[in-house]
Design a protein around this motif. Structure first.
Motif, PDB file in Angstrom:
ATOM      1  N   SER C  10      -5.614  23.186   7.647  1.00  0.00           N
ATOM      2  CA  SER C  10      -5.494  22.226   6.555  1.00  0.00           C
ATOM      3  C   SER C  10      -6.188  20.895   6.833  1.00  0.00           C
ATOM      4  N   SER C  12      -9.329  20.306   7.381  1.00  0.00           N
ATOM      5  CA  SER C  12     -10.598  20.135   6.679  1.00  0.00           C
ATOM      6  C   SER C  12     -11.220  21.509   6.519  1.00  0.00           C
ATOM      7  N   LEU C  13     -12.430  21.505   6.030  1.00  0.00           N
ATOM      8  CA  LEU C  13     -13.128  22.774   5.885  1.00  0.00           C
ATOM      9  C   LEU C  13     -13.646  23.269   7.219  1.00  0.00           C
ATOM     10  N   LEU C  14     -13.410  22.485   8.260  1.00  0.00           N
ATOM     11  CA  LEU C  14     -13.976  22.815   9.562  1.00  0.00           C
ATOM     12  C   LEU C  14     -13.587  24.206  10.016  1.00  0.00           C
ATOM     13  N   ASP C  15     -12.355  24.568   9.652  1.00  0.00           N
ATOM     14  CA  ASP C  15     -11.858  25.804  10.232  1.00  0.00           C
ATOM     15  C   ASP C  15     -12.391  27.044   9.551  1.00  0.00           C
ATOM     16  N   LEU C  16     -13.103  26.823   8.441  1.00  0.00           N
ATOM     17  CA  LEU C  16     -13.714  27.994   7.842  1.00  0.00           C
ATOM     18  C   LEU C  16     -14.946  28.321   8.656  1.00  0.00           C
ATOM     19  N   GLN C  17     -14.863  29.367   9.458  1.00  0.00           N
ATOM     20  CA  GLN C  17     -16.026  29.733  10.241  1.00  0.00           C
ATOM     21  C   GLN C  17     -17.035  30.364   9.299  1.00  0.00           C
ATOM     22  N   ARG C  26     -24.454  32.972   0.341  1.00  0.00           N
ATOM     23  CA  ARG C  26     -24.267  31.819  -0.528  1.00  0.00           C
ATOM     24  C   ARG C  26     -25.571  31.396  -1.176  1.00  0.00           C
ATOM     25  N   ARG C  29     -26.505  33.767  -3.814  1.00  0.00           N
ATOM     26  CA  ARG C  29     -25.678  33.557  -5.001  1.00  0.00           C
ATOM     27  C   ARG C  29     -26.171  32.361  -5.801  1.00  0.00           C
ATOM     28  N   LEU C  30     -26.544  31.306  -5.090  1.00  0.00           N
ATOM     29  CA  LEU C  30     -27.070  30.125  -5.766  1.00  0.00           C
ATOM     30  C   LEU C  30     -28.358  30.460  -6.498  1.00  0.00           C
ATOM     31  N   ARG C  33     -27.828  32.357  -9.681  1.00  0.00           N
ATOM     32  CA  ARG C  33     -27.392  31.532 -10.781  1.00  0.00           C
ATOM     33  C   ARG C  33     -28.549  30.743 -11.386  1.00  0.00           C
ATOM     34  N   GLY C 222     -36.136  14.951   0.483  1.00  0.00           N
ATOM     35  CA  GLY C 222     -35.707  15.533  -0.784  1.00  0.00           C
ATOM     36  C   GLY C 222     -36.500  15.016  -1.975  1.00  0.00           C
ATOM     37  N   ARG C 308     -22.121  23.476 -11.767  1.00  0.00           N
ATOM     38  CA  ARG C 308     -21.242  24.627 -11.991  1.00  0.00           C
ATOM     39  C   ARG C 308     -20.914  24.824 -13.463  1.00  0.00           C
TER      40      ARG C 308
END
Lengths: 331, 327, 308
Positions: C10, C12-17, C26, C29-30, C33, C222, C308
């Motif tokens: 919880s 952060s997003l850090l723990d999403l390996q 991803r 998928r982008l 779209r 960019g 989105r």
């Protein structure tokens, strides 16, 4: 005291590319005539989204009101705000329910004069003529404490300071003598002394206009000075609801206790470490079937992971959604 | 906590900004952001600097660190006058004072890993390399409560509170004696603010770092500071020990400031008779000729319109700049 | 009871390996779209392909004339043959081959021109923004002047003075397009220079060189890439514009603009002489524009989220 707004089981979700954000997960509350209800919560608690959804101010898509009722008392009876179309809602907005936004910089149209923005509301909702509206606007500007209203009338927002802009926002919100005013963190962006002025103004208006108020804030000091009752929100849910004195003297939910402890009160330096709640606010995209606060709760137990707690009444006008207080009367 | 000689002595610091306006840049506007500020900070103590927007507190912090060149005045850091020292010496001295900024979302370069962000001061001053550098970054991350495993992640993967910790780790990377904290918690949620403040206090104890804690949050500054200076329109109007200031605020502005702060205590709040400060602060472009607070002070006299009061010690360790206290 | 759960989740997003495979998924998928963007990418790649592999793709030399086979219509019209799928022009040159070879000129001129413009413009813009003050005024004054002139007239004027040659066209485009790069770069550098992380670097003791290279330049990428792609598409148009009035590359080099000019006389009698180069120009520009749109969208993190 009759109930002027009754919200039941409101659920609001956002459909985004990364998934569904469960912004508001079933909240129910009521607002009585003339009372001030404060909603306390941090970012992501759902406090702003829930109020915006009541008045149809959320862009949908991506927002979606999945379920819920918001019964608003009008002369003829109650209507469900969530089921009304755009036209009816825009009649109510500004007319019977006023809204004060947080940031006066972006909430006032920069290319219209102050006068135009106030009279626009008056003409729209009260059907007055342009001259009558101007006159009323001058009165309003005086009422909200703006000196030289005739000069200010013709000025543009950029010529006013932050405090004055917020006063103008208040003027617009109360112009038509609404039954309810929803204020979303109106003093957060202001200096302390200006904030005190605005709060004082608000208290005066509250008395003279007899309006009910929903005041959203994360500042527990402001809440203490203004509110009659308080709702504490976390993770899109109401975790505690109480009269303001009860909330501060006998907070029940661990989150509430943590929030109050995190604000330095009268204690001077070094006497007490601030109670800090470890971790950070939850990710609303992950649907859960346990208490949303379990991750960060110091009193968490096994049963907190098995179910979502619902609001239980502990004593009169004091409810909490926490398994630690299950043994009390079921609401 | 305080030793005989102050770590930092700010003497009559001034910072004016010169803007051009008018058709051909003819009219020169002077913004007197900091107009003669003096105070001392001792090793290991926290001096709170409070005031509302436009009072010049942020500018003061930055000018002390020579991020702006002062218009006048001196800053003596550990015996060295850093205003008038050459740039080479100043560069070397920079390891001893650092700054933590307000906005944790904009203060970290979004394209750099946090290992790179935290180690940048070390790299600039050529202090460590290779494995030693990595170890130091891991040590710093542990110090601020972050797991070193995440060294190679990017700022957008962290929350606001964590980003603030990254900034603190970066500021501490070169072992400074002095840290300017410019509204370090204003952009954070309440529960996270407490985490960061607790961390700062812990670090002060461990590392004996002095802080200049700049904020407009009257409640938090009381909790973390040993002494507090109140600023208004570029000048310090009162400077005292924390408890003294809150128990007996002397300057009229300080009194209004204290009175305006809502406390989290409903019963007290309902009974409280609040002193409301009327009007708006004048712009720092046209400060009043005499006392800066003249336009809004209910006790003002003619003298206040013409002469600006000096910051004088009225009680032990309690200075005020106000004609009411001159006998 | 200390909460043992807190630190491990919880936060952060850090723990999403996020594995490499996930990242690839991803991106795919982008891209899906943004199917239109893919379309643009494909168009762009087809033109590059044609330009690079021209000799292998064309049955004829673009310059070889065959007066016996002149003015043949395209294959699907009565009188044409699949020997010359797009027909031939008034000198008997195979249209198909000329179109393919023309891609070389269009792409070459616009790519190299854009590169030159970017180099000059970024250098000047950065200098102006970084040093500021008088230098800024001195650099930006002529740049703003050029930007306020009607571009095509300006280019035409210079081209008519300098004369026709491939090098000239490239140089002209390179120089006359640099102002827009200078202006954009200057704006971006000013913005980045004021940002909080640059201030943080300064307070840590970074010198201006370090700030320029480590902090400013990477963040310029960019907007610059976006600008380059749009400029390339614009230059293809301009080249054909120049060619149409006879000021582009010499007639010995097949370019779409030249082909338009040569075919003008036969607009009503042998329309394919102008239709195909026109279509080629549209096709390529469309591809570059779609690609540029997409690059701009993905490089700006705010828009990326809002799509989105």
């Amino acid at each position: 005291m009759s109930t002027i707004l009754d919200v039941k089981d409101l659920v609001v979700k956002f459909d985004t590319i990364d998934g569904i954000v469960n912004a508001v997960n079933g909240i129910s509350f009521h607002l009585d005539e003339g009372e001030t209800l404060a909603i306390v919560g941090e970012s992501g608690s759902g406090k702003t989204v829930s109020m915006l959804s009541l008045l149809g101010l959320l862009p949908s898509p991506p927002a979606r009101i999945e379920q819920g009722k918001a019964l608003f008392k009008q002369k003829e009876g109650y209507i469900d705000l969530l089921k009304q179309n755009y036209h009816i809602l825009s009649d109510i907005r500004g007319g019977e329910i006023g809204f004060i936004f947080q940031d006066p910089v972006t909430s006032l149209n920069p290319i219209l004069t102050i006068g135009q923005q106030i009279t626009e509301t008056i003409i729209r909702h009260l059907g007055k003529s342009r001259n009558e509206a101007r006159f009323l606007a001058f009165e309003l500007l005086e009422k909200v404490g703006i000196a030289n209203p005739i000069v200010r009338f013709k000025q543009y927002p950029f010529q006013l300071s932050g405090g004055m802009r917020q006063r103008v926002m208040i003027a617009i919100a109360v112009a038509c003598n609404p039954k309810i005013v929803i204020a979303d963190e109106p003093t957060t962006a202001l200096d302390v002394t200006i904030q005190a002025q605005i709060i004082e103004l608000f208290k005066q208006l509250r008395e003279t206009l007899h309006m009910a108020t929903i005041w959203i804030s994360h500042d527990l000091g402001v809440v203490a000075t203004l509110a009659d009752r308080v709702l504490v929100m976390y993770g899109g849910r109401i975790v505690e609801s109480a009269k303001v004195e009860d909330l501060y003297e006998k907070p029940l939910h661990p989150y509430t206790i943590g929030l109050i402890g995190a604000v330095p009160g009268i204690n001077s330096r070094g006497s007490k470490k601030l109670i800090s709640i470890p971790g950070s606010p939850p990710d609303l995209m992950i649907p859960i079937n346990h208490c949303p606060f379990a991750w960060r709760c110091n009193e968490v137990e096994a049963k907190c992971w098995e179910n979502i707690p619902t609001l239980h009444q502990i004593e009169e006008d004091h409810e909490v959604a926490c398994f630690l207080h299950e043994s009390a009367k079921v609401y | 906590m305080s030793m005989d000689l102050p770590l930092i002595s700010v003497e009559n610091l001034k910072k004016y900004f010169y803007l051009q306006s008018g058709l051909l840049g003819t009219k020169d506007i002077v913004v007197k952001a900091v107009d003669g500020v003096s105070f001392d900070i001792y090793r290991g103590e926290t001096l709170g600097l409070v005031g509302e927007s436009g009072c010049g507190k942020s500018t003061t912090g930055r000018t002390i660190l020579q991020l702006y060149k002062p218009t006048d005045g001196r800053v003596i850091f550990d015996g060295i006058d850093i205003v008038n020292t050459n740039s080479h010496e100043l560069h070397k001295l920079r390891t001893r004072f650092q700054i933590v900024f307000q906005d944790p979302y904009a203060s970290l370069n979004p394209r750099h890993s946090i290992k790179r962000i935290i180690s940048e001061p070390i790299i600039i001053h050529h202090l460590l390399h290779g494995k030693e550098l990595d170890d130091r970054v891991a040590e710093l991350m542990n110090l601020v409560g972050l797991n070193p495993v995440y060294m190679n992640r990017f700022p957008h993967e962290f929350s606001g509170g964590q980003r603030q910790r990254i900034m603190i780790a970066r500021a501490l990377s070169v072992n400074p004696d002095f840290l300017v904290c410019d509204e370090p918690i204003s952009a954070l949620d309440v529960s996270i603010q407490a985490q960061v403040v607790n961390l700062l206090e812990e670090l002060q104890e461990k590392l004996n770092v002095a802080y200049l804690f700049i904020t407009h949050d009257m409640r938090m500054v009381k909790h973390i500071s040993h002494r507090i200076a109140v600023m208004y329109l570029g000048k310090i109007v009162e400077l005292a020990n924390c408890n003294d200031l809150y128990e007996t605020p002397l300057h009229p502005y300080t009194q209004f400031l204290m009175s305006a702060v809502p406390l989290p205590n409903p019963k007290q709040e309902k009974l409280k008779k609040r002193k409301i400060l009327k009007g708006e602060p004048p712009s720092p472009i046209n400060p009043p000729k005499g006392c800066v607070f003249y336009t809004r002070c209910p006790y003002a006299s003619d003298k206040c319109n013409f002469s600006s009061p000096e910051l004088r010690e009225i009680k032990p360790n309690h200075k005020v700049a106000c004609h009411l206290f001159e006998s | 009871m200390q909460n043992k759960y807190t630190i491990t989740t919880s936060d952060s997003l850090l723990d999403l390996q996020i594995s490499l495979w996930d990242k690839i998924k991803r991106i795919v998928r982008l891209l899906w779209r943004d199917r239109i963007a893919i379309f643009g990418l494909l168009i762009f790649m087809s033109v590059v392909f044609a330009a690079v592999f021209a000799p292998w793709l064309t049955p004829y030399q673009p310059l070889s004339q065959n007066l016996y086979a002149s003015k043949l219509p395209p294959a699907w019209i009565k009188g044409g043959s699949w020997d010359h799928p797009f027909g031939t022009d008034n000198l008997g040159r195979d249209m198909f081959s000329r179109i393919i070879y023309g891609a070389r000129v269009s792409l070459g001129v616009s790519f190299v021109g854009a590169l030159i413009a970017a180099t000059i413009g970024v250098f000047l813009g950065s200098l102006a923004a970084f040093i500021g003050g008088r230098v800024d005024e001195i650099i930006m004054a002529p740049i703003n002047l050029v930007l306020s002139l009607p571009y095509l007239l300006f280019v035409v004027f210079i081209a008519s003075v300098l004369g026709r040659s491939l090098i000239n066209v490239i140089l002209i485009f390179g120089v006359t397009n640099s102002p827009i790069f200078a202006r954009v770069t200057r704006g971006e550098v000013l913005r980045i220079r004021q940002s909080a992380y640059v201030e943080s670097a300064i307070s840590a003791g970074a010198g201006w060189l370090r700030i320029l290279i480590i902090h400013i330049l990477p963040n310029l990428v960019g907007p610059l890439v976006t600008l380059i792609s749009f400029q390339i598409s614009a230059m293809i148009f301009y080249e054909s514009g120049l060619g149409f009035i006879g000021l582009s590359v010499p007639p010995t080099i097949p370019s779409w603009g030249n082909m338009l000019a040569e075919g003008r006389r036969y607009l009503t009698s042998y329309p394919w002489l102008t239709t195909f180069p026109g279509l080629a120009i549209m096709y390529t520009s469309l591809g570059m524009n779609l690609l540029g749109d997409w690059i701009r969208d993905i490089s700006d993190p705010r828009i990326r989220r809002a799509r989105r």
